[in-house]
Write a protein that holds these residues in place. Structure first.
Motif, PDB file in Angstrom:
ATOM      1  N   ALA A 107       0.806  -1.222   0.000  1.00  0.00           N
ATOM      2  CA  ALA A 107       0.000   0.000   0.000  1.00  0.00           C
ATOM      3  C   ALA A 107       0.838   1.270   0.000  1.00  0.00           C
ATOM      4  CB  ALA A 107      -0.947   0.004   1.210  1.00  0.00           C
ATOM      5  N   ARG A 108       2.018   1.247   0.664  1.00  0.00           N
ATOM      6  CA  ARG A 108       2.798   2.483   0.808  1.00  0.00           C
ATOM      7  C   ARG A 108       4.290   2.207   0.651  1.00  0.00           C
ATOM      8  NH1 ARG A 108      -0.593   6.237   1.964  1.00  0.00           N
ATOM      9  NH2 ARG A 108       1.009   7.837   2.127  1.00  0.00           N
ATOM     10  N   LEU A 109       4.992   3.258   0.244  1.00  0.00           N
ATOM     11  CA  LEU A 109       6.447   3.254   0.192  1.00  0.00           C
ATOM     12  C   LEU A 109       6.947   4.308   1.165  1.00  0.00           C
ATOM     13  CD1 LEU A 109       6.934   3.261  -3.696  1.00  0.00           C
ATOM     14  CD2 LEU A 109       6.905   1.270  -2.169  1.00  0.00           C
ATOM     15  N   ARG A 110       7.858   3.901   2.041  1.00  0.00           N
ATOM     16  CA  ARG A 110       8.431   4.839   3.011  1.00  0.00           C
ATOM     17  C   ARG A 110       9.937   4.879   2.798  1.00  0.00           C
ATOM     18  NH1 ARG A 110       4.339   2.065   5.827  1.00  0.00           N
ATOM     19  NH2 ARG A 110       2.704   3.479   6.554  1.00  0.00           N
ATOM     20  N   VAL A 111      10.464   6.103   2.712  1.00  0.00           N
ATOM     21  CA  VAL A 111      11.886   6.297   2.426  1.00  0.00           C
ATOM     22  C   VAL A 111      12.422   7.369   3.361  1.00  0.00           C
ATOM     23  CG1 VAL A 111      13.588   6.886   0.659  1.00  0.00           C
ATOM     24  CG2 VAL A 111      11.470   5.751  -0.009  1.00  0.00           C
ATOM     25  N   ALA A 112      13.638   7.182   3.865  1.00  0.00           N
ATOM     26  CA  ALA A 112      14.262   8.206   4.703  1.00  0.00           C
ATOM     27  C   ALA A 112      15.759   8.219   4.468  1.00  0.00           C
ATOM     28  CB  ALA A 112      13.968   7.951   6.184  1.00  0.00           C
ATOM     29  N   VAL A 113      16.347   9.410   4.592  1.00  0.00           N
ATOM     30  CA  VAL A 113      17.795   9.598   4.559  1.00  0.00           C
ATOM     31  C   VAL A 113      18.224   9.995   5.966  1.00  0.00           C
ATOM     32  CG1 VAL A 113      19.699  10.998   3.661  1.00  0.00           C
ATOM     33  CG2 VAL A 113      17.870  10.248   2.129  1.00  0.00           C
ATOM     34  N   ALA A 114      19.294   9.355   6.455  1.00  0.00           N
ATOM     35  CA  ALA A 114      19.810   9.676   7.786  1.00  0.00           C
ATOM     36  C   ALA A 114      21.313   9.912   7.708  1.00  0.00           C
ATOM     37  CB  ALA A 114      19.521   8.539   8.768  1.00  0.00           C
ATOM     38  N   ASP A 115      21.829  10.743   8.621  1.00  0.00           N
ATOM     39  CA  ASP A 115      23.275  10.936   8.708  1.00  0.00           C
ATOM     40  C   ASP A 115      23.874   9.812   9.550  1.00  0.00           C
ATOM     41  OD1 ASP A 115      22.862  11.579  11.410  1.00  0.00           O
ATOM     42  OD2 ASP A 115      22.921  13.747  11.041  1.00  0.00           O
ATOM     43  N   LEU A 116      25.192   9.848   9.756  1.00  0.00           N
ATOM     44  CA  LEU A 116      25.854   8.747  10.443  1.00  0.00           C
ATOM     45  C   LEU A 116      25.515   8.665  11.929  1.00  0.00           C
ATOM     46  CD1 LEU A 116      29.433   8.482   8.917  1.00  0.00           C
ATOM     47  CD2 LEU A 116      27.361   7.224   8.339  1.00  0.00           C
ATOM     48  N   ALA A 117      24.895   9.709  12.471  1.00  0.00           N
ATOM     49  CA  ALA A 117      24.412   9.642  13.847  1.00  0.00           C
ATOM     50  C   ALA A 117      23.028   9.016  13.931  1.00  0.00           C
ATOM     51  CB  ALA A 117      24.389  11.034  14.465  1.00  0.00           C
ATOM     52  N   GLY A 118      22.440   8.681  12.765  1.00  0.00           N
ATOM     53  CA  GLY A 118      21.106   8.106  12.731  1.00  0.00           C
ATOM     54  C   GLY A 118      19.997   9.138  12.706  1.00  0.00           C
ATOM     55  N   ARG A 119      20.358  10.420  12.594  1.00  0.00           N
ATOM     56  CA  ARG A 119      19.327  11.470  12.562  1.00  0.00           C
ATOM     57  C   ARG A 119      18.713  11.541  11.166  1.00  0.00           C
ATOM     58  NH1 ARG A 119      19.178  17.027  11.280  1.00  0.00           N
ATOM     59  NH2 ARG A 119      21.344  16.888  10.604  1.00  0.00           N
ATOM     60  N   ILE A 120      17.392  11.437  11.092  1.00  0.00           N
ATOM     61  CA  ILE A 120      16.695  11.512   9.810  1.00  0.00           C
ATOM     62  C   ILE A 120      16.707  12.959   9.328  1.00  0.00           C
ATOM     63  CG2 ILE A 120      14.465  11.273   8.647  1.00  0.00           C
ATOM     64  CD1 ILE A 120      13.904   8.866  10.431  1.00  0.00           C
ATOM     65  N   VAL A 121      17.220  13.175   8.122  1.00  0.00           N
ATOM     66  CA  VAL A 121      17.318  14.534   7.580  1.00  0.00           C
ATOM     67  C   VAL A 121      16.296  14.784   6.479  1.00  0.00           C
ATOM     68  CG1 VAL A 121      19.728  14.800   8.225  1.00  0.00           C
ATOM     69  CG2 VAL A 121      19.180  13.830   5.998  1.00  0.00           C
ATOM     70  N   ALA A 122      15.696  13.747   5.941  1.00  0.00           N
ATOM     71  CA  ALA A 122      14.638  13.902   4.938  1.00  0.00           C
ATOM     72  C   ALA A 122      13.893  12.578   4.836  1.00  0.00           C
ATOM     73  CB  ALA A 122      15.217  14.287   3.570  1.00  0.00           C
ATOM     74  N   ARG A 123      12.594  12.655   4.508  1.00  0.00           N
ATOM     75  CA  ARG A 123      11.830  11.408   4.358  1.00  0.00           C
ATOM     76  C   ARG A 123      10.629  11.617   3.449  1.00  0.00           C
ATOM     77  NH1 ARG A 123       8.914   8.394   8.736  1.00  0.00           N
ATOM     78  NH2 ARG A 123       7.840   7.747   6.840  1.00  0.00           N
ATOM     79  N   ARG A 124      10.133  10.504   2.916  1.00  0.00           N
ATOM     80  CA  ARG A 124       8.941  10.472   2.081  1.00  0.00           C
ATOM     81  C   ARG A 124       8.073   9.308   2.527  1.00  0.00           C
ATOM     82  NH1 ARG A 124      10.237  14.704   0.201  1.00  0.00           N
ATOM     83  NH2 ARG A 124      10.315  15.423  -1.967  1.00  0.00           N
ATOM     84  N   ASP A 125       6.766   9.503   2.472  1.00  0.00           N
ATOM     85  CA  ASP A 125       5.785   8.456   2.755  1.00  0.00           C
ATOM     86  C   ASP A 125       4.701   8.624   1.698  1.00  0.00           C
ATOM     87  OD1 ASP A 125       3.739   6.824   3.691  1.00  0.00           O
ATOM     88  OD2 ASP A 125       4.126   7.273   5.790  1.00  0.00           O
ATOM     89  N   VAL A 126       4.705   7.732   0.688  1.00  0.00           N
ATOM     90  CA  VAL A 126       3.824   7.924  -0.472  1.00  0.00           C
ATOM     91  C   VAL A 126       3.041   6.647  -0.747  1.00  0.00           C
ATOM     92  CG1 VAL A 126       5.358   9.631  -1.512  1.00  0.00           C
ATOM     93  CG2 VAL A 126       5.638   7.224  -2.104  1.00  0.00           C
ATOM     94  N   PRO A 127       1.864   6.773  -1.374  1.00  0.00           N
ATOM     95  CA  PRO A 127       1.119   5.567  -1.769  1.00  0.00           C
ATOM     96  C   PRO A 127       1.904   4.770  -2.803  1.00  0.00           C
ATOM     97  CG  PRO A 127      -0.257   7.543  -1.905  1.00  0.00           C
ATOM     98  CD  PRO A 127       1.141   8.013  -1.714  1.00  0.00           C
ATOM     99  N   ASN A 128       1.787   3.457  -2.735  1.00  0.00           N
ATOM    100  CA  ASN A 128       2.388   2.583  -3.732  1.00  0.00           C
ATOM    101  C   ASN A 128       1.333   2.324  -4.814  1.00  0.00           C
ATOM    102  OD1 ASN A 128       3.653   0.695  -5.288  1.00  0.00           O
ATOM    103  ND2 ASN A 128       3.932  -0.817  -3.656  1.00  0.00           N
ATOM    104  N   ARG A 129       1.453   3.045  -5.918  1.00  0.00           N
ATOM    105  CA  ARG A 129       0.474   2.904  -7.008  1.00  0.00           C
ATOM    106  C   ARG A 129       0.986   2.040  -8.150  1.00  0.00           C
ATOM    107  NH1 ARG A 129      -0.346   8.603  -5.679  1.00  0.00           N
ATOM    108  NH2 ARG A 129      -2.364   8.820  -4.633  1.00  0.00           N
ATOM    109  N   GLY A 130       2.142   1.406  -7.959  1.00  0.00           N
ATOM    110  CA  GLY A 130       2.709   0.579  -9.011  1.00  0.00           C
ATOM    111  C   GLY A 130       1.848  -0.638  -9.285  1.00  0.00           C
ATOM    112  N   ARG A 131       1.546  -0.881 -10.557  1.00  0.00           N
ATOM    113  CA  ARG A 131       0.715  -2.029 -10.932  1.00  0.00           C
ATOM    114  C   ARG A 131       1.541  -3.182 -11.470  1.00  0.00           C
ATOM    115  NH1 ARG A 131      -5.163  -0.106 -12.952  1.00  0.00           N
ATOM    116  NH2 ARG A 131      -5.465   1.551 -11.426  1.00  0.00           N
ATOM    117  N   SER A 132       2.822  -3.019 -11.521  1.00  0.00           N
ATOM    118  CA  SER A 132       3.728  -4.084 -11.930  1.00  0.00           C
ATOM    119  C   SER A 132       4.978  -3.977 -11.081  1.00  0.00           C
ATOM    120  CB  SER A 132       4.089  -3.959 -13.414  1.00  0.00           C
ATOM    121  OG  SER A 132       4.901  -2.806 -13.625  1.00  0.00           O
ATOM    122  N   ALA A 133       5.774  -5.044 -11.091  1.00  0.00           N
ATOM    123  CA  ALA A 133       7.004  -5.015 -10.299  1.00  0.00           C
ATOM    124  C   ALA A 133       7.931  -3.904 -10.765  1.00  0.00           C
ATOM    125  CB  ALA A 133       7.695  -6.375 -10.388  1.00  0.00           C
TER     126      ALA A 133
END
Length: 400
Positions: A107-133
């Motif tokens: 249903a959803r794709l979740r993506v995040a970028v973190a620095d080496l301390a583990g702090r999330i600096v950017a993220r996305r949470d979007v619907p998964n609308r893909g109908r094929s692999a």
């Protein structure tokens, strides 16, 4: 303390081989020791590092100087004791590298970028609308590139990407097995397509395993000796952590509890306990309209009889799963996570009641604390475990 020694000290993924002594390797090990001590213990002065590690003060000073030239440590302020000289505090430089975590769900794709301390600096949470692999793979790449751009980074500045996926990763064939809820997801070449789009190294991991790691590190599983995480959503998966270590099994399939046949053999546990089964039960029991598992649980909270009966049926199916797990693993804690984990307030009491009827083995059952973030947190933690020593090797070699 060491998450992994520098390459010169051991060969990753194989037997550790005694390496001939040389001065450069000794320096490298000292630098890694200090960097890991700062990461796990917090900012410290030269004198404190010498006391804590047993290294001499000149050795500490030389190693810190090298780490600073490599961009791996930075000054973190001053320590002014009541007596004695003011000391400079050092800490790891979190911007020395970045990692990407990805959670691929139906249903959803979740993506995040973190620095080496583990702090999330950017993220996305979007619907998964893909109908094929291929469409899902391209959507993963698009979301990851947008997130990387938001973080102000080029793709090449991401050291590693860890991807959480349903199913079992087959490293020899470079593909996933048993990901029935994502049609075509087991096709060869799919993850090479993702890696090419991301322009960085990737690793692929079972989503329930990552969720277990995330919940163990940052959630309710912390401190458990034998901890089981049930990921209940579109499918049903399980991650097992023993004494802080993930237990993937001989071929990575440990925890594929959804494949377990139910009594009678007509259905698997996933058929009867995943989100769609709650919707199916609610319809059978008389609910009408457009239904989702979320709506059924909301109706149950409002007292609707058919919804409450459907939730009770789900709790009984999950109790069977927990009874099987308890007999095999004897966990001290079972955590309910995934989409249906949000309904743990309604599930736990009837689940425990049914569990007590089924077996004398009664582990504690609790709701996860990380909710929908568990897989993503586990992906970031996994990516960081690989990226930190890689960044160390790259940067120290560049100034060595």
């Amino acid at each position: 303390m060491n998450s992994r020694p520098p390459t010169g000290a051991a060969s990753q993924g194989g037997p550790q081989v005694a390496q001939p002594w040389n001065r450069q390797r000794l320096r490298s090990n000292n630098e890694w020791l200090l960097l890991e001590h700062l990461r796990t213990g917090g900012a410290a002065s030269r004198a404190q590092l010498a006391r804590d590690t047993g290294l001499s003060k000149p050795t500490v000073s030389a190693a810190l100087a090298m780490l600073a030239r490599a961009g791996l440590v930075r000054e973190a302020g001053l320590l002014a004791p009541e007596r004695g000289r003011v000391a400079v505090l050092y800490e790891p430089e979190p911007r020395a590298g970045h990692v990407l975590g990805v959670d691929v769900g139906r249903a959803r794709l979740r993506v995040a970028v973190a620095d080496l301390a583990g702090r999330i600096v950017a993220r996305r949470d979007v619907p998964n609308r893909g109908r094929s692999a291929n469409a899902v793979a391209d959507a993963v790449v698009a979301a990851a590139r947008e997130t990387t751009e938001e973080a102000g980074l080029r793709p090449s500045e991401v050291v590693h990407a860890a991807i959480g996926s349903p199913g079992v990763w087959d490293a020899s064939q470079r593909r996933v097995h048993y990901a029935g809820n994502l049609p075509g997801w087991g096709r060869r070449g799919l993850f090479e397509r993702i890696a090419a789009g991301l322009e960085t190294g990737i690793s692929v991991h079972n989503d329930a395993n990552l969720a277990a790691l995330g919940e163990y590190a940052d959630g309710v599983g912390a401190g458990s000796r034998v901890f089981v995480y049930l990921l209940i959503g579109t499918g049903l998966g399980m991650g097992v952590v023993v004494d802080g270590e993930l237990q993937p099994g001989a071929g990575g399939a440990a925890g594929e509890i959804g494949l377990l046949p139910m009594p009678g053999g007509a259905h698997t546990l996933e058929d009867t306990a995943a989100a769609e089964s709650v919707v199916r039960s609610a319809r059978e029991l008389g609910m009408r309209g457009t239904l989702t598992a979320k709506r059924v649980f909301e109706a149950a909270r409002s007292g609707e009889p058919a919804a409450r009966a459907a939730v009770l049926r789900e709790a009984e199916h999950l109790a069977f799963a927990v009874a099987v797990v308890a007999a095999v693993l004897d966990p001290d804690l079972v955590v309910l996570g995934g989409g249906l984990g949000h309904g743990a307030d309604l599930l736990i009491e009837p689940l425990e009641r049914e569990l007590h009827r089924l077996t004398p083995l009664r582990p504690r059952v609790a709701a996860g604390l990380l909710g929908d973030e568990a897989v993503l947190r586990g992906a970031l933690a996994t990516a960081l475990a690989g990226a930190r020593p890689e960044v160390f090797e790259r940067r120290t070699a560049a100034v060595g």
